[in-house]
Design an enzyme around this catalytic site. Structure first.
Site, PDB file in Angstrom:
ATOM      1  N   GLU A  58      24.838  -5.969  69.268  1.00  0.00           N
ATOM      2  CA  GLU A  58      23.949  -6.517  68.247  1.00  0.00           C
ATOM      3  C   GLU A  58      22.487  -6.146  68.465  1.00  0.00           C
ATOM      4  OE1 GLU A  58      22.925 -11.055  69.639  1.00  0.00           O
ATOM      5  OE2 GLU A  58      24.826 -10.725  68.609  1.00  0.00           O
ATOM      6  N   HIS A  59      22.158  -5.625  69.639  1.00  0.00           N
ATOM      7  CA  HIS A  59      20.762  -5.274  69.908  1.00  0.00           C
ATOM      8  C   HIS A  59      20.405  -3.873  69.427  1.00  0.00           C
ATOM      9  CE1 HIS A  59      21.450  -8.321  73.318  1.00  0.00           C
ATOM     10  NE2 HIS A  59      20.841  -8.918  72.320  1.00  0.00           N
ATOM     11  N   HIS A  60      21.368  -2.950  69.469  1.00  0.00           N
ATOM     12  CA  HIS A  60      21.074  -1.559  69.097  1.00  0.00           C
ATOM     13  C   HIS A  60      22.043  -1.001  68.057  1.00  0.00           C
ATOM     14  CE1 HIS A  60      19.516  -2.110  73.252  1.00  0.00           C
ATOM     15  NE2 HIS A  60      18.454  -1.547  72.702  1.00  0.00           N
TER      16      HIS A  60
ATOM     17  N   HIS B 260      28.974   0.332  77.709  1.00  0.00           N
ATOM     18  CA  HIS B 260      27.990   0.096  76.652  1.00  0.00           C
ATOM     19  C   HIS B 260      27.205   1.381  76.386  1.00  0.00           C
ATOM     20  CE1 HIS B 260      28.157  -4.404  76.501  1.00  0.00           C
ATOM     21  NE2 HIS B 260      28.814  -4.165  77.622  1.00  0.00           N
TER      22      HIS B 260
ATOM     23  N   CYS C 149      24.652   1.665  74.639  1.00  0.00           N
ATOM     24  CA  CYS C 149      23.212   1.397  74.676  1.00  0.00           C
ATOM     25  C   CYS C 149      22.661   1.618  76.085  1.00  0.00           C
ATOM     26  CB  CYS C 149      22.890  -0.003  74.175  1.00  0.00           C
ATOM     27  SG  CYS C 149      23.661  -1.333  75.109  1.00  0.00           S
TER      28      CYS C 149
END
Length: 193
Positions: free
Chosen positions: A85-87, A153, A155
């Site tokens: 949800e951050h990237h 991940h 990210c």
């Protein structure tokens, strides 16, 4: 794209935004290789977030069965794909679920569907692990539930610190697993850890 594929209004709207993003990145959306990319990307994103449009009760669909006797049920290495949800970059890995029945068991494939229900949305691994654990505990009225999730991940791999070999493991417990180191050890032994 084939003429017989139905495109939702939501997918069309997402495609319009993706087209604008591609332009902002400096590309020509009319270039041969990109002409259909906005719609393909919109359909992929809509599919990857289908958990928002599902109902856990419909997923379980009367697949809870009366059963006495099992000390622990373990389903290991359920693969999953999610989006950070951050990237909004993918993270993916495996989830293993153990539970101690309290008179009920669940169809094994339903555990995999529960994993997908929570994974197929914008997510963080910690919350994903907890949501799976607590839904299984709630729906089965289990004496205890434990969930282990290990993920890669993108990210962390393709941006930022760019650490290619890193993985993250999260564990959530409910009921008897919270109180018993022995039960947690039994679960991890069943996983071969």
């Amino acid at each position: 794209m084939s003429q017989d594929i139905q495109v939702t209004d939501t997918e069309k709207k997402i495609a319009g935004h993706i087209s604008e993003i591609i332009k902002l990145l400096g590309e020509d959306v009319n270039r041969q290789g990109l002409v259909r990319t906005p719609l393909r990307a919109a359909r992929a994103l809509y599919y990857a977030t289908r958990g928002y449009r599902q109902d856990p009760d419909a997923i379980i669909n009367q697949a809870i069965f009366t059963h006495d006797g099992s000390r622990m049920v373990v389903v290991k290495d359920i693969e999953f794909y999610s989006l950070c949800e951050h990237h909004i970059l993918p993270f993916y890995g495996h989830v293993s679920i153990g539970y101690i029945p309290h008179g009920n068991t669940i169809g094994l494939s339903k555990l995999a569907r529960i994993v997908d229900f929570f994974a197929r949305r914008l997510q963080v691994q910690e919350r994903l692990t907890a949501q799976i654990c607590h839904l299984v505990a709630d729906k089965l009225n289990a004496e205890g539930v434990i969930v282990e999730c290990t993920a890669h991940h993108l990210c962390m791999k393709m941006r930022g610190v760019e650490k290619q070999d890193s993985t993250t493991t999260t564990v959530e417990v409910d009921g008897l697993f919270a109180d018993s180191a022995e039960l947690r050890s039994d679960f991890f032994r069943a996983l071969g850890r």
